[in-house]
Design an enzyme around this catalytic site. Structure first.
Site, PDB file in Angstrom:
ATOM      1  N   ASP A 172      21.949  31.105  50.256  1.00  0.00           N
ATOM      2  CA  ASP A 172      23.833  31.725  50.357  1.00  0.00           C
ATOM      3  C   ASP A 172      23.997  30.611  49.308  1.00  0.00           C
ATOM      4  O   ASP A 172      23.765  29.697  50.043  1.00  0.00           O
ATOM      5  CB  ASP A 172      24.237  32.437  51.879  1.00  0.00           C
ATOM      6  CG  ASP A 172      26.176  32.409  51.484  1.00  0.00           C
ATOM      7  OD1 ASP A 172      26.707  32.115  50.256  1.00  0.00           O
ATOM      8  OD2 ASP A 172      26.250  33.423  51.531  1.00  0.00           O
ATOM      9  N   HIS A 173      23.950  30.833  47.949  1.00  0.00           N
ATOM     10  CA  HIS A 173      24.759  30.206  47.217  1.00  0.00           C
ATOM     11  C   HIS A 173      26.012  29.304  47.397  1.00  0.00           C
ATOM     12  O   HIS A 173      25.689  27.976  46.712  1.00  0.00           O
ATOM     13  CB  HIS A 173      24.355  30.569  45.906  1.00  0.00           C
ATOM     14  CG  HIS A 173      25.250  31.088  45.617  1.00  0.00           C
ATOM     15  ND1 HIS A 173      25.663  32.311  45.689  1.00  0.00           N
ATOM     16  CD2 HIS A 173      26.446  30.585  44.103  1.00  0.00           C
ATOM     17  CE1 HIS A 173      26.625  32.414  44.878  1.00  0.00           C
ATOM     18  NE2 HIS A 173      27.104  31.484  43.996  1.00  0.00           N
ATOM     19  N   HIS A 235      28.950  35.390  51.835  1.00  0.00           N
ATOM     20  CA  HIS A 235      30.119  34.411  51.063  1.00  0.00           C
ATOM     21  C   HIS A 235      31.241  33.502  52.144  1.00  0.00           C
ATOM     22  O   HIS A 235      30.878  32.402  52.580  1.00  0.00           O
ATOM     23  CB  HIS A 235      30.064  33.716  49.719  1.00  0.00           C
ATOM     24  CG  HIS A 235      28.774  33.944  48.347  1.00  0.00           C
ATOM     25  ND1 HIS A 235      27.863  33.960  48.897  1.00  0.00           N
ATOM     26  CD2 HIS A 235      28.338  35.143  47.120  1.00  0.00           C
ATOM     27  CE1 HIS A 235      26.719  34.288  47.822  1.00  0.00           C
ATOM     28  NE2 HIS A 235      27.396  35.075  47.557  1.00  0.00           N
TER      29      HIS A 235
END
Ligand code: BG6
Length: 485
Positions: A172-173, A235
């Site tokens: 999950d950047h 996110h």
């Protein structure tokens, strides 16, 4: 520090993510000496390319996305790259990959699946069949991990049949963003905040992730996803977890992930009635954004009709002692008025004011953690206006903009995440049970939306979304934080 030797095998090597993010991120680790001498990058895709052709493509990608390129470091970096053509759909080319990797069974072997999730299964099975998964192997996958709880479970089962959980790195950047990690530093490396971090002192929390971009070339994928799946399931819920979790006993991967999981499990499930009351869906229409006229979602999609939402707002409750009756308001959308991601912790009003009414309104303290564009933390406090007259109070920010405090470049999220993966550190990656718990909370919302078949509320590009999202928070006597935009 320099990494151990590794082979990083990037499936989707000619894709958009490799171009925009992976190659530039890896390149940045070269001039600083983080890539071990014997580190190799093996790009894989369907196209027939020579090493030289691929390196030329990679050179262009890096020069396009990196502000200052050190030519010597760039050449050193490109020399690490090799290319292998594998057609996953046709199941051909695996022998060439086998040959490339053979003799390197003792080094870290990291497979990065930067491909459509439809290929996760076939790639993992083929890696297993060709005996390419070693003790030191790991695999990285990008979202979307499933479209709902059931399909996420299936993806996890497929990958889990070839890789063990400690080898699986679900990206999950947002967790790789500097300020997101700073949230942990802020909470757990200071004594100031933690005693106040609970329902006794906090009125509510807001999490906004607003984008000015539309869906552009990703309309095909996006229309099957929508903002709830694309942004909230991952996110925004991850950000919520980092704000809401109990202090983990250490930064060890499972300590942090256990605490995040507890938060996800404590989210109050949304009944049909709550979905209607506490969520808002929107879809952008034509308008003006980033200084120019822009098309609406349907025009970008090239269709007359779509019920996919490009905006979501939701009021979320966490059912535990720390957060009882402290709502978390989430909102995210495309083509909004500004690109800004931030978390606002709104403290409670003073219990009693000792000042005369003409001292002015006493605003409750607010801690604003800005993830982007200009990362920083701001604490809104009340002070006295200078001067000999009667006492007048004023709200001012104690401002800590990181760009001013640190002159060094902010690394992109992928730089950290790829290196963490190579080093085998899973702290910033999602564990299987977290992903499935997040879906468990999301599924009833999706189900209810699909049952009522209500069209998303239109909003003009360049605004803050449908007015219903403003009503969602205002009916509780609160407002979205926006004074700094
Ligand atoms: C991705 C979403 O995960 O995050 C995109 O799929 C979104 O739709 C992007 O634009 C936002 O990331 P960032 O880092 O630009 O905030």
């Amino acid at each position: 520090t320099q990494s151990d030797p590794f082979d990083l095998v990037v499936f989707g090597g000619t894709g958009d993510l490799a171009h925009r993010k992976l190659l530039p991120a890896l390149y940045h680790r070269e001039p600083v000496g983080h890539l071990g001498e014997d580190a190799r990058i093996i790009a894989v895709s369907r196209r027939q390319l020579s090493d030289t052709e691929y390196r030329d493509w990679a050179r262009k990608a890096i020069c396009e996305h990196v502000a200052e390129v050190d030519q010597e470091a760039l050449e050193r970096f490109l020399a690490r790259i090799q290319y292998v053509a594998v057609d996953v759909a046709q199941n051909t080319g695996w022998e060439a990959l086998e040959e490339k990797l053979s003799g390197r069974e003792d080094v870290v072997r990291a497979f990065y699946l930067s491909v459509s999730p439809d290929f996760f299964g076939p790639i993992c099975s083929a890696l297993g069949e060709h005996d390419l998964v070693t003790e030191k192997s790991r695999v990285t996958i990008e979202k979307p991990i499933g479209k709902n709880g059931k399909s996420a479970h299936e993806v996890n089962e497929t990958i889990g049949s070839v890789f063990k959980e400690h080898q699986i790195f679900r990206i999950d950047h947002y967790l790789g963003k500097e300020t997101v990690q700073n949230l942990m530093a802020l909470r757990f490396a200071n004594v100031l905040f933690e005693p106040l971090w609970n329902a006794a002192h906090i009125d509510h929390v807001q999490i906004t992730v607003a984008e000015t971009l539309g869906v552009e070339s990703r309309a095909g994928y996006y229309d099957t996803a929508g903002a709830l799946r694309d942004m909230v399931q991952n996110h925004l819920l991850q950000l919520l977890c980092l704000v809401a979790m109990e202090p983990p006993e250490s930064m060890a991967p499972d300590s942090v992930r256990d605490e995040k999981l507890k938060v996800l499990k404590a989210l109050r499930p949304m009944s049909a009635e709550m979905v209607e009351r506490n969520t808002v869906r929107g879809q952008y229409r034509a308008g003006a954004s980033a200084g120019g006229a822009v098309k609406g979602y349907l025009e970008e999609l090239g269709r007359d009709d779509s019920s996919t939402e490009t905006f979501v707002a939701a009021k979320v409750d966490i059912e535990n002692w720390r957060w009882a009756n402290v709502p978390f308001y989430l909102r995210t959308g495309k083509r909004l008025a500004a690109r800004v991601s931030e978390i606002t912790i709104q403290f409670k009003d003073l219990p009693h004011s000792i000042f005369l009414p003409d001292a002015g309104r006493i605003a409750a303290n607010k801690l604003v953690i800005r993830l982007q564009p200009d990362e920083g933390v701001k604490m809104q406090v009340m002070i006295k206006d200078p001067g000999p007259g009667s006492m007048r109070l004023r709200e001012v920010p104690l401002d800590m903009t990181f760009a001013e405090a640190f002159s060094s470049r902010h690394p992109d999220a992928y730089e950290r995440l790829i290196m963490d993966m190579i080093r085998g550190n899973q702290t910033l990656f999602m564990r299987r049970d977290e992903v499935e718990a997040a879906w468990k909370w999301i599924d009833p919302i999706l189900e209810h939306w699909s049952q009522i078949k209500e069209a998303p509320k239109p909003y003009t590009s360049g605004t803050w979304g449908p007015s219903a999202s403003i009503a969602l928070i205002e009916r509780d006597g609160r407002t979205w934080h926006d004074e700094t935009y």
